[in-house]
Design a protein around this motif. Structure first.
Motif, PDB file in Angstrom:
ATOM      1  N   ASN A  29      -3.812  -0.245 -16.445  1.00 18.84           N
ATOM      2  CA  ASN A  29      -4.316   1.059 -16.867  1.00 18.84           C
ATOM      3  C   ASN A  29      -5.540   1.484 -16.054  1.00 18.84           C
ATOM      4  O   ASN A  29      -6.068   2.575 -16.274  1.00 18.84           O
ATOM      5  CB  ASN A  29      -4.650   1.052 -18.357  1.00 18.84           C
ATOM      6  N   SER A  30      -5.990   0.645 -15.138  1.00 21.20           N
ATOM      7  CA  SER A  30      -7.063   1.027 -14.214  1.00 21.20           C
ATOM      8  C   SER A  30      -6.443   1.390 -12.879  1.00 21.20           C
ATOM      9  O   SER A  30      -5.400   0.852 -12.497  1.00 21.20           O
ATOM     10  CB  SER A  30      -8.042  -0.131 -14.037  1.00 21.20           C
ATOM     11  N   ALA A  31      -7.095   2.271 -12.151  1.00 22.35           N
ATOM     12  CA  ALA A  31      -6.567   2.702 -10.858  1.00 22.35           C
ATOM     13  C   ALA A  31      -6.489   1.527  -9.890  1.00 22.35           C
ATOM     14  O   ALA A  31      -7.443   0.761  -9.769  1.00 22.35           O
ATOM     15  CB  ALA A  31      -7.446   3.793 -10.277  1.00 22.35           C
ATOM     16  N   ILE A  51      -0.160   2.432  -1.015  1.00 23.76           N
ATOM     17  CA  ILE A  51      -0.122   3.649  -1.814  1.00 23.76           C
ATOM     18  C   ILE A  51      -1.133   3.548  -2.927  1.00 23.76           C
ATOM     19  O   ILE A  51      -1.324   2.492  -3.525  1.00 23.76           O
ATOM     20  CB  ILE A  51       1.308   3.890  -2.355  1.00 23.76           C
ATOM     21  N   ASN A  52      -1.776   4.657  -3.174  1.00 17.34           N
ATOM     22  CA  ASN A  52      -2.723   4.781  -4.269  1.00 17.34           C
ATOM     23  C   ASN A  52      -1.937   5.156  -5.516  1.00 17.34           C
ATOM     24  O   ASN A  52      -1.013   5.962  -5.437  1.00 17.34           O
ATOM     25  CB  ASN A  52      -3.725   5.881  -3.922  1.00 17.34           C
ATOM     26  N   TRP A  53      -2.314   4.599  -6.637  1.00 16.60           N
ATOM     27  CA  TRP A  53      -1.529   4.861  -7.837  1.00 16.60           C
ATOM     28  C   TRP A  53      -1.538   6.327  -8.231  1.00 16.60           C
ATOM     29  O   TRP A  53      -0.614   6.801  -8.862  1.00 16.60           O
ATOM     30  CB  TRP A  53      -2.058   4.004  -8.989  1.00 16.60           C
ATOM     31  N   ALA A  98      -2.176  -6.095  -4.522  1.00 14.49           N
ATOM     32  CA  ALA A  98      -2.891  -5.038  -5.232  1.00 14.49           C
ATOM     33  C   ALA A  98      -4.387  -5.288  -5.216  1.00 14.49           C
ATOM     34  O   ALA A  98      -4.846  -6.436  -5.093  1.00 14.49           O
ATOM     35  CB  ALA A  98      -2.401  -4.939  -6.675  1.00 14.49           C
ATOM     36  N   ARG A  99      -5.120  -4.199  -5.317  1.00 14.74           N
ATOM     37  CA  ARG A  99      -6.559  -4.250  -5.490  1.00 14.74           C
ATOM     38  C   ARG A  99      -6.946  -3.080  -6.359  1.00 14.74           C
ATOM     39  O   ARG A  99      -6.333  -2.006  -6.274  1.00 14.74           O
ATOM     40  CB  ARG A  99      -7.296  -4.200  -4.160  1.00 14.74           C
ATOM     41  N   TYR A 100      -7.942  -3.247  -7.195  1.00 13.34           N
ATOM     42  CA  TYR A 100      -8.420  -2.146  -8.012  1.00 13.34           C
ATOM     43  C   TYR A 100      -9.216  -1.182  -7.147  1.00 13.34           C
ATOM     44  O   TYR A 100      -9.925  -1.594  -6.229  1.00 13.34           O
ATOM     45  CB  TYR A 100      -9.262  -2.662  -9.185  1.00 13.34           C
ATOM     46  N   GLY A 101      -9.087   0.084  -7.459  1.00  7.07           N
ATOM     47  CA  GLY A 101      -9.776   1.107  -6.703  1.00  7.07           C
ATOM     48  C   GLY A 101      -8.807   2.180  -6.254  1.00  7.07           C
ATOM     49  O   GLY A 101      -7.635   2.190  -6.643  1.00  7.07           O
ATOM     50  N   VAL A 102      -9.299   3.064  -5.380  1.00  3.97           N
ATOM     51  CA  VAL A 102      -8.493   4.204  -4.946  1.00  3.97           C
ATOM     52  C   VAL A 102      -8.370   4.305  -3.433  1.00  3.97           C
ATOM     53  O   VAL A 102      -7.608   5.137  -2.929  1.00  3.97           O
ATOM     54  CB  VAL A 102      -9.064   5.522  -5.507  1.00  3.97           C
ATOM     55  N   VAL A 103      -9.099   3.485  -2.707  1.00  5.59           N
ATOM     56  CA  VAL A 103      -9.080   3.572  -1.249  1.00  5.59           C
ATOM     57  C   VAL A 103      -7.976   2.674  -0.703  1.00  5.59           C
ATOM     58  O   VAL A 103      -7.865   1.505  -1.085  1.00  5.59           O
ATOM     59  CB  VAL A 103     -10.445   3.157  -0.668  1.00  5.59           C
TER      60      VAL A 103
END
Length: 124
Positions: A29-31, A51-53, A98-103
């Motif tokens: 549920n986090s980006a 790809i960004n979620w 995967a990694r948390y974040g948007v970049v």
């Protein structure tokens, strides 16, 4: 944290297609960003696509641009890699990460969570 499971690998002939899936579970549920990588025997791990979620502009390695397409299904927490016009040089184990974040990142060192990999074999 997020857990990743790849599927969809297999054996195809030159010119064939495969669609890989990367199913995410856990704290989704986090980006977070999902990337696809591959490692061929005796070679370094190679970035393919990310790809960004929530963002519309995925990133691709030049080597697969135009042949591979990354996409996502938010409802299923799944990221896909559609691979067309496959060549023997595409033979490798394919991983999603995967990694948390948007970049979006191309470096494997930026990704914290990895799937177990799925094998793709392309024969001539």
């Amino acid at each position: 944290q997020v857990q990743l499971v790849e599927s969809g690998g297999g054996s195809v002939q030159t010119g064939g297609s495969l669609r890989l899936s990367c199913a995410a579970s856990g704290r989704t549920n986090s980006a977070y960003v999902v990337g696809w990588f591959r490692q061929a025997p005796g070679k370094e791990q190679e970035f393919l696509a990310a790809i960004n979620w929530s963002g519309p502009n995925p990133d691709y390695a030049d080597s697969v641009k135009g042949r591979f397409t990354i996409s996502r299904d938010n409802a299923k927490n799944t990221v896909y890699l559609q691979m067309n016009s496959l060549e023997p040089e595409d033979t490798a184990i394919y991983y999603c990460a995967a990694r948390y974040g948007v970049v979006l990142h191309q470096s494997r060192y930026e990704y914290n969570y990895w799937g177990q990999g799925t094998r793709v074999t392309v024969s001539s």
